[in-house]
Design a protein around this motif. Structure first.
Motif, PDB file in Angstrom:
ATOM      1  N   ILE A  19      10.139  -0.323  -6.510  1.00 15.26           N
ATOM      2  CA  ILE A  19       9.770   0.090  -5.143  1.00 15.26           C
ATOM      3  C   ILE A  19      10.836   1.045  -4.641  1.00 15.26           C
ATOM      4  O   ILE A  19      12.033   0.748  -4.704  1.00 15.26           O
ATOM      5  N   GLN A  33       6.954   2.330   1.839  1.00 20.62           N
ATOM      6  CA  GLN A  33       7.438   1.927   0.514  1.00 20.62           C
ATOM      7  C   GLN A  33       6.478   2.505  -0.531  1.00 20.62           C
ATOM      8  O   GLN A  33       5.267   2.471  -0.363  1.00 20.62           O
ATOM      9  N   ALA A  81       5.308   2.523  -4.601  1.00 17.51           N
ATOM     10  CA  ALA A  81       5.370   1.802  -5.877  1.00 17.51           C
ATOM     11  C   ALA A  81       5.451   2.802  -7.026  1.00 17.51           C
ATOM     12  O   ALA A  81       4.638   3.715  -7.120  1.00 17.51           O
ATOM     13  N   TRP A 136       0.387  -5.530  -3.254  1.00 16.04           N
ATOM     14  CA  TRP A 136       1.687  -5.779  -2.611  1.00 16.04           C
ATOM     15  C   TRP A 136       1.742  -7.240  -2.184  1.00 16.04           C
ATOM     16  O   TRP A 136       0.750  -7.821  -1.749  1.00 16.04           O
TER      17      TRP A 136
END
Length: 446
Positions: free
Chosen positions: A368, A378, A380, A396
């Motif tokens: 992340i 955020q 990934a 998530w």
């Protein structure tokens, strides 16, 4: 140079001749080699022993005199006469004018004198190729600069062929000829019994015949009867053979040996036969390497093809191959063709349905990125997989529990995430393979 023994091997003699040969060439080039081709000749002092007594035209030789040169003869030369050397009446020089002290002394007081070159070399120098008959060597004892002979030693050799000599006069023998025939006529199929017949003339010659396939003897030697020897064999391998018959007389002093001309003979084989039918071995699933297993008898080569749903796959011609993910749930088969010079035979395996390949394996774990605070997005990173994934899905999680609706590659934390651990689970996908899954290291949202 000095020699340390009175008996020399051929190898040591060759080594000894090199510097002598070089010295001879240098003297000839300088025009300073006095071979003593003029002046009166003195009486023969004795004979010389030739070593080796029998040998080849390319062998080194040395001659040992039956006694020493006179005290007033500090130098020697040596010449050879015979067929091919007629252009030099006094004989071709084979040992140049050199001091007696150059040579080793035999127990009888004689000199051990190696020839500087081989008889083949001397023939080449004189411009001819056929060594035959008698050749006479004369070693002349003399002073360094006066060509007058102070005494000679002599020896002779006889060439019984262009390449072999002996130091004794050969006995006249009756020549023979050998002719080879084979039945049935060429070509034949492997395993056929072939009768070889050697006809030796004159028919009165007694002895044995060896039948040869190249240099390999076929069976045992056969005794000649009334000029004929026969041998039957079924052992000729597939291919073209060079057959010969070699006659060896019972009494070499009466009849000479002879060899037939080569007889070309071809043995063919039947088209290859399937011993074990083709089949696919290995795990038949995406990503696996499988083998087309098959065996033939009589095949000199085997070629391969792979089929998907009955259609040949372009470029797939190896015995083994790795199954592509695009072949999942399709029918896979292999076809092997055994070949030889006569023909070919094909064997096709049963079709096998390609199963789902193993789950994609994570190589680099998902992670992340971003500022790990409420309100900051955020992202990934899916990591890397083997084989490479073609698509991904995301979940998530907050403290290990899925967050409702958080299924994209990005997620923006809310106040509910403050102080909690955030992770993302990535599912890697590729056609024909089971999905792979991996979860990132958690981050704490501030």
């Amino acid at each position: 140079m000095r020699f340390t023994t009175t008996r020399f091997t051929t190898e040591r003699l060759k080594a000894a001749r090199r510097p002598l040969a070089a010295a001879l060439v240098s003297l000839l080039a300088a025009g300073s080699l006095a071979l003593g081709t003029g002046g009166a000749r003195a009486d023969v002092l004795g004979t010389m022993e030739v070593a080796p007594r029998t040998g080849a035209d390319t062998d080194g030789m040395y001659l040992t005199t039956s006694g020493p040169c006179p005290d007033n003869a500090p130098n020697i030369i040596m010449t050879v006469k015979g067929k091919g050397f007629e252009a030099t009446p006094e004989g071709l020089g084979v040992v140049g004018n050199s001091p007696v002290t150059t040579y080793n002394v035999a127990p009888n007081g004689g000199l051990i004198v190696p020839l500087t070159l081989t008889m083949r070399d001397y023939a080449s120098q004189a411009g001819f190729t056929e060594l035959q008959g008698r050749y006479d060597f004369t070693l002349t004892c003399r002073t360094a600069f006066n060509p007058t002979s102070l005494g000679d030693f002599t020896a002779s050799i006889w060439f019984t062929s262009n390449t072999r000599y002996q130091d004794t006069e050969p006995v006249t023998v009756t020549a023979t000829t050998t002719k080879l025939t084979a039945s049935p006529v060429t070509p034949v199929v492997q395993g056929t019994s072939v009768k070889l017949t050697a006809a030796v003339t004159p028919a009165t010659a007694t002895g044995i015949v060896r039948f040869l396939d190249g240099t390999t003897q076929l069976g045992s030697p056969v005794t000649v009867s009334a000029g004929t020897a026969t041998l039957s064999t079924s052992s000729l391998a597939v291919g073209t053979h060079s057959l010969k018959a070699e006659f060896t007389p019972a009494d070499p002093a009466v009849y000479g040996p002879s060899v037939s001309g080569p007889l070309s003979y071809t043995v063919k084989i039947k088209p290859p036969a399937v011993v074990t039918a083709a089949k696919i071995t290995g795990t038949v699933r995406s990503g696996s390497t499988v083998t087309c297993s098959v065996s033939f008898s009589g095949a000199t080569s085997v070629s391969y093809a792979w089929l998907k749903d009955g259609t040949v796959i372009s470029g797939a011609t190896a015995k083994t191959r790795t199954i592509s993910g695009t072949e999942y749930q399709h029918k896979l088969a292999c076809r092997a063709t055994g070949k030889n010079t006569t023909g070919s035979t094909t064997s096709t395996s049963p079709s096998v349905t390609v199963a789902l390949g193993p789950a994609l394996a994570v190589v680099t774990r998902p992670s992340i990125s971003g500022i790990h605070k409420v309100g900051y997005r955020q992202t990934a990173k899916p990591g890397s997989w083997k084989p490479a994934a073609t698509s991904y899905s995301y979940v998530w999680k907050r403290d290990g529990r899925a967050i409702t609706g958080a299924t994209k590659s990005t997620y923006t934390p809310t106040r509910s995430d403050r102080g909690h651990k955030l992770t993302v689970t990535v599912t890697a996908k590729r056609g024909g393979y089971a999905n792979g899954r991996a979860t990132s290291v958690s981050v704490t949202i501030a």
